[in-house]
Design an enzyme around this catalytic site. Structure first.
Site, PDB file in Angstrom:
ATOM      1  N   ASP A  20       0.824  -1.205   0.000  1.00  0.00           N
ATOM      2  CA  ASP A  20       0.000   0.000   0.000  1.00  0.00           C
ATOM      3  C   ASP A  20       0.864   1.264   0.000  1.00  0.00           C
ATOM      4  O   ASP A  20       1.860   1.342   0.723  1.00  0.00           O
ATOM      5  CB  ASP A  20      -0.863  -0.034   1.270  1.00  0.00           C
ATOM      6  CG  ASP A  20      -1.859   1.096   1.337  1.00  0.00           C
ATOM      7  OD1 ASP A  20      -2.691   1.190   0.430  1.00  0.00           O
ATOM      8  OD2 ASP A  20      -1.786   1.889   2.300  1.00  0.00           O
ATOM      9  N   GLU A  33       1.402  -0.429  -5.054  1.00  0.00           N
ATOM     10  CA  GLU A  33       0.379   0.587  -5.254  1.00  0.00           C
ATOM     11  C   GLU A  33       1.093   1.930  -5.274  1.00  0.00           C
ATOM     12  O   GLU A  33       1.421   2.476  -4.221  1.00  0.00           O
ATOM     13  CB  GLU A  33      -0.674   0.591  -4.137  1.00  0.00           C
ATOM     14  CG  GLU A  33      -1.833   1.483  -4.520  1.00  0.00           C
ATOM     15  CD  GLU A  33      -2.426   2.341  -3.401  1.00  0.00           C
ATOM     16  OE1 GLU A  33      -3.507   2.892  -3.604  1.00  0.00           O
ATOM     17  OE2 GLU A  33      -1.802   2.492  -2.343  1.00  0.00           O
TER      18      GLU A  33
HETATM   19  C1  BGC Z   1      -5.777   2.311  -0.124  1.00  0.00           C
HETATM   20  C2  BGC Z   1      -6.900   3.119   0.433  1.00  0.00           C
HETATM   21  C3  BGC Z   1      -6.462   3.670   1.787  1.00  0.00           C
HETATM   22  C4  BGC Z   1      -5.121   4.415   1.666  1.00  0.00           C
HETATM   23  C5  BGC Z   1      -4.525   4.734   2.991  1.00  0.00           C
HETATM   24  C6  BGC Z   1      -4.688   3.314  -0.259  1.00  0.00           C
HETATM   25  O1  BGC Z   1      -4.067   3.638  -1.299  1.00  0.00           O
HETATM   26  O2  BGC Z   1      -6.094   1.708  -1.336  1.00  0.00           O
HETATM   27  O3  BGC Z   1      -8.071   2.375   0.546  1.00  0.00           O
HETATM   28  O4  BGC Z   1      -7.435   4.535   2.270  1.00  0.00           O
HETATM   29  O5  BGC Z   1      -4.172   3.640   0.992  1.00  0.00           O
HETATM   30  O6  BGC Z   1      -4.057   3.563   3.586  1.00  0.00           O
END
Ligand code: BGC
Length: 559
Positions: A203, A245
């Site tokens: 993430d 991500e």
């Molecule tokens: C996740 C989100 C989350 C954020 C903070 C992201 O990129 O996909 O759902 O709110 O990270 O953790």
């Protein structure tokens, strides 16, 4: 796909699911690991290769689990560690892999590390977070959750200092300058890989480090740490993967692949809105242009392509003009908008038009990368824009027309979120059971799409060559892998189209349509003429004929 191939992710079809949303095994209104395990047969039947689980760790759930309060535990309502292990075993037994979210950048403010850190400047955990006497540092860093946050700093009355956070103010950022923290997070990684996970969707990776005078994104220090993470995988967990991500432009995502020594995969964020733009404007340019701006990646790496996920359809990687266009085209009702994006599911975004749903899926299944399906989109589930935050796209999976869509036997009031019950997308009509019984349902079509994709490695590993026909409404490209040559043709328009394709280099080859295995007229010297129904598409394999073998014209194939 053999479970031993270390490059398995290049051919895989991924399926994103939230444990709480899939199936309730103990009738308390919340999905859980035993429930998810019961539904593995369904996922195996569908044909997906890898399940991506959203965060399932103990959490106050103020960001749906992305606010982790204990990296090594399981959120009690979802089950126990034993349940997770059983689930992993059962998934593996069915030939499926499982990755989960690894939230590296921040924790919940309820994490014991933070409680300890804020308690005193002398605390051994003090430096696990980013503290400051002033909120004027790192001013070039943008605010990501502009709907809710005014600053990346929040004053903590307990610590008598400001702490740094890139997301919600209840999610303090971890301090990766601290060696103990860096090690602790590697231990988290090992812990879950030892339980049997096949990797992580990491993430928010661009934000791990902060440096004055920069935008605090994609810093060299961040890449250096992520390479350490990768090293841990390569040393002890070969065959497991890291998926990034990083909601960035392709040129900024490219370094996350390193020289094949950082991430195995990364989401292609900017492509996603352009698929919707190309469709709406009936023009291949936004899509092809995005690939022109996508640098090549190492052989062992892979893009991850998606249409929808648990977040809003992000428009961060769009110009102001593009954003206005997307809002106009897909979210005229302001209630559909969140942050810089649109919080809706695929089917409602496309007015439940089966032709357009198929067309966009066909694109993410044939463009370079591995596709991800967001749970429920395979049956055309709807959303509920009246639920707060991004909850409208996180409602229970719709299994049947039974109470609560067959998701849970609890009282409707006890469900973690209400099931979708409107007349268009409600569980009474859009559900797995009904669609399994209908041979031409979206669900059966998705299953077939997955099966056909799996027959050709060219989809996951092949090169791409765009054909650029004069008819700008038709997007056509070739995917090649060894001797296998695929021709993919998509009509982005809501009207029938004819197109001439310049493919004389394959003269003599016979296009075989992959869904029906029917032969089309052989490629000749002249441009190859095709006509397509509104939002129609073709997947062809160009089969070379050997000398003496007859090629078929239209009349021949009708005989
Ligand atoms: C996740 C989100 C989350 C954020 C903070 C992201 O990129 O996909 O759902 O709110 O990270 O953790």
């Amino acid at each position: 796909m053999p479970m031993t191939d270390p490059l398995w992710y290049k051919d895989a079809v991924f399926y994103e699911v939230h444990v709480k949303a899939f199936f309730d095994g103990n009738d308390d209104g919340i999905g859980d690991f035993p429930g998810l395990t019961q539904k593995l047969d369904y996922l195996q039947w569908l044909g997906v290769n890898c399940i991506w689980l959203l965060p399932f760790f103990p959490s106050p759930l103020r960001d749906d689990g992305y606010d982790v309060a204990d990296y090594l535990g399981v959120f009690a309502d979802y089950g126990t560690l034993e349940d997770v292990r059983r689930f992993l075993d059962e998934a593996h037994r069915r030939g499926m892999r499982v990755i989960a979210d690894l939230v590296l950048n921040h924790t919940s403010d309820q994490h014991p590390w933070f409680l300890e850190s804020r308690s005193s400047p002398q605390s051994p955990k003090r430096e696990y977070y980013v503290w400051s006497d002033t909120d004027k540092k790192y001013e070039k860093a943008r605010i990501i959750f502009i709907d809710t946050e005014k600053s990346n700093w929040t004053w903590d009355p307990v610590a008598q200092a400001y702490y740094w956070h890139r997301f919600f103010s209840h999610q303090p950022d971890l301090n990766y300058d601290h060696p103990d923290l860096r090690r602790a997070m590697l231990d988290v990684l090992s812990f879950w890989l030892d339980q049997g996970l096949d990797g992580f969707r990491c993430d928010a990776v661009p934000y791990l480090f902060e440096r004055e005078g920069t935008i605090c994104e994609n810093l060299p220090e961040t890449h250096a740490y992520l390479k350490e993470v990768r090293k841990r995988i390569d040393e002890a967990y070969r065959g497991r993967i890291l998926l990034a991500e990083a909601n960035q432009w392709p040129a900024d995502v490219r370094p996350y692949f390193g020289d094949g020594d950082e991430f195995h995969m990364a989401f292609h964020f900017p492509l996603m809105p352009r698929l919707f733009m190309g469709l709406r404007s009936e023009d291949w340019h936004p899509i092809v242009d995005m690939f022109i701006h996508t640098p090549p990646i190492p052989e062992t790496c892979q893009w991850c392509l998606f249409l929808r996920n648990h977040d809003e359809l992000t428009l961060e990687m769009c110009s102001g003009e593009e954003r206005d266009y997307m809002y106009y085209a897909y979210a005229r009702d302001p209630q559909m908008r969140r942050n810089i994006g649109i919080a809706r599911r695929l089917a409602p975004l496309l007015d439940n038009d089966r032709r357009r749903i198929e067309l966009l899926n066909s694109l993410v299944f044939t463009l370079p990368g591995s596709p991800i399906i967001y749970y429920g989109d395979e049956i055309g589930m709807g959303d509920n824009v009246h639920l707060g935050d991004r909850n409208g796209v996180r409602t229970p999976m719709q299994w049947s027309a039974d109470r609560n869509g067959g998701f849970s036997k609890a009282d409707a009031a006890a469900l973690y979120l209400p099931v979708i019950a409107d007349s268009l997308f409600g569980y009474q009509t859009a559900n797995v059971e009904a669609q399994q019984q209908t041979p031409h349902s979206l669900l059966h079509w998705m299953r077939r799409l997955i099966a056909v994709r799996k027959r050709h490695r060219a989809f996951g590993r092949g090169t791409i060559e765009f054909l650029r026909p004069r008819n700008e409404k038709v997007l056509a490209y070739l995917r090649r892998h060894g001797e296998d040559v695929l021709l993919l043709v998509h009509n982005l328009a809501g009207s029938a189209q004819a197109v001439e394709l310049e493919i004389r280099q394959f003269k003599g080859a016979v296009p075989i349509e992959l869904f029906g295995e029917s032969r089309f007229p052989a490629v000749g010297e002249a441009p190859y003429m095709l006509s397509l129904a509104p939002y129609g598409y073709y997947w062809f394999q160009l089969q070379r004929t050997t000398a003496g073998e007859p090629t078929y014209g239209i009349e021949d194939s009708l005989i």
